[in-house]
Design an enzyme around this catalytic site. Structure first.
Site, PDB file in Angstrom:
ATOM      1  N   ARG A  69       0.863  -1.188   0.000  1.00 21.07           N
ATOM      2  CA  ARG A  69       0.000   0.000   0.000  1.00 21.07           C
ATOM      3  C   ARG A  69       0.896   1.233   0.000  1.00 21.07           C
ATOM      4  NH1 ARG A  69      -2.226   3.143   4.653  1.00 21.07           N
ATOM      5  NH2 ARG A  69      -3.852   4.426   3.735  1.00 21.07           N
ATOM      6  N   GLU A 115      -3.499   0.099   8.222  1.00 19.02           N
ATOM      7  CA  GLU A 115      -2.314   0.484   9.001  1.00 19.02           C
ATOM      8  C   GLU A 115      -2.458  -0.046  10.418  1.00 19.02           C
ATOM      9  OE1 GLU A 115      -1.260   4.641   9.257  1.00 19.02           O
ATOM     10  OE2 GLU A 115      -1.563   4.925   7.105  1.00 19.02           O
TER      11      GLU A 115
HETATM   12  O1  IFM Z   1       2.775   7.898   9.982  1.00 21.91           O
HETATM   13  C1  IFM Z   1       1.396   7.957  10.127  1.00 21.91           C
HETATM   14  C2  IFM Z   1       0.713   7.758   8.799  1.00 21.91           C
HETATM   15  O2  IFM Z   1       1.122   8.694   7.865  1.00 21.91           O
HETATM   16  C3  IFM Z   1      -0.788   7.878   8.960  1.00 21.91           C
HETATM   17  N1  IFM Z   1      -1.265   7.045  10.010  1.00 21.91           N
HETATM   18  C4  IFM Z   1      -0.592   7.084  11.285  1.00 21.91           C
HETATM   19  C5  IFM Z   1       0.898   6.905  11.082  1.00 21.91           C
HETATM   20  C6  IFM Z   1       1.625   6.948  12.438  1.00 21.91           C
HETATM   21  O3  IFM Z   1       1.433   8.180  13.060  1.00 21.91           O
END
Ligand code: IFM
Length: 480
Positions: free
Chosen positions: A81, A377
């Site tokens: 991703r 994420e």
């Molecule tokens: O690094 C960030 C990412 O860009 C977006 N979500 C959270 C991550 C950690 O803070």
């Protein structure tokens, strides 16, 4: 060494990947015809990013894509991703497109496919072309219309090879941190602008979603990635604390879920924020555009929040020297207090609570039955050290990943339709206002030499992908 498969087994078709974002890893900020973004400007503004760090070089991925894709293949990633940098593709956010920028991603996509890795593309991960910010940024409607043109171009260019399209990453951050608290670019602090940005980001998603569906029809997988908040009341019996949870849920979660999945803004959100804005930026027909539905919802999860309602004691605050409060991302929620939570935290100060992941996924699947979910994420920053053997024994990260992957499995056991998991992040990178002072990668970047070193968590993740079974935390350092 291989570990004995004692952990949870995931279905063979479960998609395992790793995630990054353009400004955080690419570098080459002034190369290849790229225009300036709001993060270039913000980083260059004294006091905005720790130690004045910027994404000018970052992990130098722009010059090392072949090496990085080879590394992804060695890790056994099913999917990668990444985000497209809008200013690399369209330097001023409107008008001419930049062939060099388009080619850069085209080559990356080809390399990924040749390595057997699915490209999962995010159109926007916060690097707005500066020219569009100069023209008003996300608080103005025209930015969403410009995004629609950009989206159409990228979908038409890559639709022959890319089917999974995420329009936006974490619009919560773009709107509330960018225009509310100002801790992210462009650094404005105006509640009404932040809420207008919320709507224009939702509109941008809707317009881009139409472009995806027009270009790909039934073959498209349309997605939006949200950092949904799991807010819990300090006192579950207290109506005031439950009301604090409701407010945060409205601002952080339903402000995005409802327009996209249900076609409306929640009445309580409009009521809570009525003193800040009348929401007249929502024009007739907008909610039909935002209401795209989704083929998969991207969920970014890191931690939970504990909240309560408090009564602001003006006199005491003045006496304490706290008369002027800093701008908050929580618009019209001044009475909501975020409390420190017991237990371990990561280097971000975020609490470690895998149960929040299960709760979030199960809750979403009950509210939206039939909606596939993807963890786009999840990961943790820790103060990694390189030991004399040249290795990074990041046991805390291995444990964090282990426990959260198990929590995803628990949600699936409870009926949540989770299709995949992307670790944040493939490699250490520019962590926004913290610069390079926070490391989220499973691969270490030496910012002097730009050398890549697999941490123990990378070996552990490779083993998970190889066996579809969660390896134990113990022994991760022997998987190299
Ligand atoms: O690094 C960030 C990412 O860009 C977006 N979500 C959270 C991550 C950690 O803070």
């Amino acid at each position: 060494m291989t570990t004995s498969p004692t952990g949870r087994r995931f279905p063979a078709e479960f998609e395992w990947g790793a995630a990054t974002a353009s400004y955080q890893i690419e570098g080459a900020a002034d190369e290849g015809g790229r225009g300036p973004s709001i993060w270039d400007t913000f980083s260059a503004t004294p006091g905005k990013v720790v130690d004045g760090h910027s994404g000018k070089v970052a992990a130098d991925h722009y010059h090392r894509t072949a090496q990085d894709v080879a590394m992804m293949k060695d890790l056994g990633l099913h999917a990668y991703r990444f985000s497209l940098a809008w200013p690399r593709i369209q330097p001023t956010g409107s008008g001419a497109f930049n062939p060099e920028g388009l080619d850069f991603y085209s080559r990356l996509i080809d390399d990924l496919l040749a390595a057997g890795i699915d490209p999962v593309v995010t159109m926007y991960h916060w690097d707005l072309p500066q020219a569009l910010e100069d023209a008003g940024g996300w608080p103005v409607r025209d930015t969403a219309l410009r995004f629609a043109d950009y989206a159409r171009k990228v979908v038409e260019t890559y639709a022959d090879r890319v089917t999974v399209w995420t329009t936006l990453n974490e619009p919560w951050c773009s709107a509330y941190l960018g225009y509310g608290s100002g801790v992210h670019a462009p650094g404005r602090t105006d509640g009404a602008e932040a809420l207008a940005a919320v709507h224009h980001l939702n509109l941008a998603h809707g317009l881009a979603g139409r472009a995806v569906r027009e270009a790909l029809g039934d073959a498209s997988t349309l997605s939006l990635t949200l950092n949904l908040h799991v807010a819990r009341p300090d006192d579950p019996e207290s109506p005031a604390d439950l009301n604090a949870v409701r407010k945060i849920d409205a601002l952080a979660n339903r402000a995005f879920l409802n327009p996209v999945l249900d076609g409306y803004y929640p009445a309580d959100l409009l009521e809570d924020t009525a003193a800040v804005t009348d929401w007249s930026f929502v024009e007739d027909g907008d909610l039909e555009i935002t209401h795209t539905g989704l083929d998969v919802l991207g969920v970014n999860y890191y931690a939970t929040q504990r909240v309560r309602t408090f009564t602001f004691d003006h006199e005491r605050a003045m006496a304490d020297g706290h008369g002027a409060s800093a701008a908050s991302p929580w618009i019209a929620a001044d009475d909501v207090e975020f409390l420190a939570q017991p237990g371990p935290t990561t280097a971000m100060g975020w609490n470690i609570d895998p149960s929040g992941m299960t709760e979030l996924l199960v809750g979403l699947s009950r509210t939206y039955p039939g909606l596939p979910l993807m963890i786009t994420e999840n990961g943790a920053a820790f103060a990694d050290t390189v030991t004399p053997d040249g290795r990074v024994h990041d046991e805390e990260r291995v444990r964090y990943l282990h426990d959260h992957v198990e929590a995803v499995g628990a949600a699936m056991d409870a009926g949540a339709d989770v299709r995949g998991y992307f670790v944040w992040s493939l490699m250490d990178n520019f962590e926004w206002a913290y610069g390079y002072h926070r490391r989220f990668g499973i691969v270490r970047i030496d910012y002097d030499t730009l050398e890549r070193t697999w941490k123990d968590s990378a070996y552990w993740y490779r083993e998970l992908l190889r066996t579809s079974t969660v390896p134990p935390v113990e022994g991760a350092s022997e998987l190299a």
